[in-house]
Design a protein around this motif. Structure first.
Motif, short mmCIF file in Angstrom:
data_model
loop_
_atom_site.label_atom_id
_atom_site.label_comp_id
_atom_site.label_asym_id
_atom_site.label_seq_id
_atom_site.Cartn_x
_atom_site.Cartn_y
_atom_site.Cartn_z
N ARG A 168 9.12 1.24 12.14
CA ARG A 168 8.75 1.73 10.81
C ARG A 168 9.83 2.59 10.19
O ARG A 168 9.93 2.68 8.96
N ALA A 169 10.64 3.21 11.03
CA ALA A 169 11.71 4.09 10.52
C ALA A 169 12.70 3.32 9.67
O ALA A 169 13.37 3.91 8.81
N LEU A 170 12.81 2.02 9.89
CA LEU A 170 13.79 1.21 9.16
C LEU A 170 13.58 1.30 7.66
O LEU A 170 14.54 1.27 6.89
N TRP A 171 12.31 1.42 7.23
CA TRP A 171 12.07 1.56 5.80
C TRP A 171 11.54 2.94 5.41
O TRP A 171 11.74 3.41 4.29
N LEU A 172 10.89 3.64 6.36
CA LEU A 172 10.35 4.96 6.04
C LEU A 172 11.43 6.02 5.82
O LEU A 172 11.34 6.84 4.91
N VAL A 173 12.46 5.99 6.67
CA VAL A 173 13.52 7.00 6.58
C VAL A 173 14.27 6.88 5.24
O VAL A 173 14.42 7.88 4.52
N PRO A 174 14.77 5.70 4.87
CA PRO A 174 15.44 5.60 3.56
C PRO A 174 14.53 5.89 2.39
O PRO A 174 14.94 6.52 1.41
N THR A 175 13.26 5.44 2.49
CA THR A 175 12.32 5.69 1.39
C THR A 175 12.09 7.18 1.20
O THR A 175 12.06 7.68 0.06
N MET A 176 11.91 7.91 2.29
CA MET A 176 11.72 9.36 2.21
C MET A 176 12.93 10.02 1.55
O MET A 176 12.79 10.92 0.72
N MET A 223 10.63 -7.22 13.65
CA MET A 223 11.76 -6.81 12.79
C MET A 223 11.68 -7.46 11.43
O MET A 223 12.09 -6.91 10.44
N ILE A 224 11.07 -8.65 11.37
CA ILE A 224 10.96 -9.34 10.10
C ILE A 224 10.08 -8.55 9.14
O ILE A 224 10.38 -8.39 7.97
N SER A 225 8.93 -8.03 9.68
CA SER A 225 8.03 -7.29 8.81
C SER A 225 8.69 -6.02 8.28
O SER A 225 8.50 -5.64 7.14
N ASN A 226 9.49 -5.36 9.12
CA ASN A 226 10.20 -4.16 8.67
C ASN A 226 11.19 -4.49 7.57
O ASN A 226 11.32 -3.77 6.59
N GLY A 227 11.92 -5.59 7.75
CA GLY A 227 12.87 -6.02 6.73
C GLY A 227 12.16 -6.34 5.42
O GLY A 227 12.64 -6.03 4.34
N THR A 228 10.97 -6.97 5.53
CA THR A 228 10.19 -7.30 4.35
C THR A 228 9.74 -6.04 3.64
O THR A 228 9.81 -5.93 2.42
N ASN A 229 9.26 -5.05 4.43
CA ASN A 229 8.81 -3.80 3.84
C ASN A 229 9.96 -3.09 3.12
O ASN A 229 9.80 -2.59 2.01
N PHE A 230 11.11 -3.04 3.78
CA PHE A 230 12.26 -2.37 3.17
C PHE A 230 12.70 -3.11 1.91
O PHE A 230 13.04 -2.50 0.90
N GLY A 231 12.65 -4.45 1.97
CA GLY A 231 13.00 -5.24 0.80
C GLY A 231 12.06 -4.98 -0.35
O GLY A 231 12.48 -4.91 -1.51
N ALA A 232 10.77 -4.80 -0.04
CA ALA A 232 9.78 -4.52 -1.08
C ALA A 232 10.04 -3.17 -1.72
O ALA A 232 9.95 -3.01 -2.94
N VAL A 233 10.37 -2.18 -0.89
CA VAL A 233 10.68 -0.85 -1.41
C VAL A 233 11.91 -0.91 -2.30
O VAL A 233 11.96 -0.32 -3.38
N GLY A 249 11.58 14.05 8.13
CA GLY A 249 11.67 15.46 7.72
C GLY A 249 13.11 15.92 7.57
O GLY A 249 13.45 16.61 6.60
N VAL A 250 13.96 15.51 8.50
CA VAL A 250 15.37 15.90 8.45
C VAL A 250 16.05 15.30 7.23
O VAL A 250 16.70 16.00 6.45
N VAL A 251 15.92 13.98 7.06
CA VAL A 251 16.62 13.34 5.94
C VAL A 251 16.02 13.78 4.61
O VAL A 251 16.74 13.93 3.61
N GLY A 252 14.70 14.01 4.58
CA GLY A 252 14.06 14.46 3.35
C GLY A 252 14.55 15.83 2.92
O GLY A 252 14.76 16.09 1.73
N SER A 253 14.74 16.72 3.89
CA SER A 253 15.24 18.07 3.59
C SER A 253 16.64 18.01 2.98
O SER A 253 16.94 18.69 1.99
N PHE A 254 17.50 17.20 3.58
CA PHE A 254 18.86 17.06 3.04
C PHE A 254 18.83 16.39 1.67
O PHE A 254 19.62 16.73 0.78
N ALA A 255 17.93 15.43 1.50
CA ALA A 255 17.87 14.67 0.25
C ALA A 255 17.59 15.56 -0.95
O ALA A 255 18.10 15.31 -2.05
N ILE A 256 16.78 16.60 -0.76
CA ILE A 256 16.47 17.50 -1.88
C ILE A 256 17.76 18.11 -2.43
O ILE A 256 17.95 18.21 -3.65
N PHE A 257 18.66 18.50 -1.55
CA PHE A 257 19.91 19.12 -1.99
C PHE A 257 20.84 18.10 -2.64
O PHE A 257 21.49 18.41 -3.65
#
Length: 200
Positions: free
Chosen positions: A64-72, A1-11, A121-129
């Motif tokens: 990985r979703a912890l930072w991939l989903v918000p980033t997308m 979980m630490i690495s995920n937090g670090t990745n999200f923090g970097a993003v 894919g779901v969050v990315g589709s909504f994000a476009i709108f």
């Protein structure tokens, strides 16, 4: 979980650096555009709820979703924003935004464990709108780059708020966190129906 937090923090740190990258000058148009960009997602309750739910969803998935989903979401929202600024029409954007609150709230309430590819894919589709509406409503005298940086940072912070709230709720009471998240997602979904029907 630490690495995920670090990745999200970097993003998050990268997104936070965008105003200085995109806007080397500090004119009135840039600062005005940045402030308008920051305020736009926060002033709209539908946008705010959807973005916080994205953060909660990412936390529930973990890994990985912890930072991939918000980033997308942030990246696809930037694409939608570019379409909106360019005047490209995206039919029924407000309808889809209301649906996004319903769907994301329902996902959180039911604690749906979707694969990362489907979740992004779901969050990315909504994000476009969401991004399209932000871009289409950009003030005429605002700097496009500064405005985009503003709403991207505001969005990332709302995602981070969803993650942080979920983390603290779980830490305070692991036993009742599931119920709290159910109610949270359910309330968001009900609000989405309110936006959809024009009640809210």
């Amino acid at each position: 979980m630490i690495s995920n937090g670090t990745n999200f923090g970097a993003v998050l740190a990268f997104v936070a650096s965008l105003p200085s990258i995109a806007s080397p000058h500090t004119g009135v148009g840039d600062s005005s555009g940045f402030l308008h960009g920051i305020g736009h997602p926060i002033c709209g309750v539908d946008h705010t709820l959807a973005m916080v739910m994205v953060g909660v969803f990412a936390y529930q998935l973990g890994g990985r979703a912890l930072w991939l989903v918000p980033t997308m979401f942030v990246l696809m929202m930037a694409l939608g924003g570019a379409l909106g600024v360019s005047g490209v029409s995206l039919p029924h954007a407000e309808l889809v935004i209301a649906l996004s609150v319903i769907v994301l709230g329902g996902i959180v309430a039911l604690k749906v464990k979707a694969p990362v590819a489907i979740a992004t894919g779901v969050v990315g589709s909504f994000a476009i709108f969401h991004g399209h509406v932000h871009g289409a409503e950009m003030p005429e005298n605002a700097s496009g780059f500064a405005y985009a940086a503003g709403f991207m940072i505001a969005t990332a912070l709302l995602h981070a708020a969803g993650i942080a709230v979920s983390y603290h709720i779980e830490k305070v009471s692991e036993r009742y966190s599931r119920v709290v998240m159910q109610y949270t997602g359910g309330i968001a979904a009900l609000a989405g129906f309110g936006f959809l029907t024009g009640v809210l």
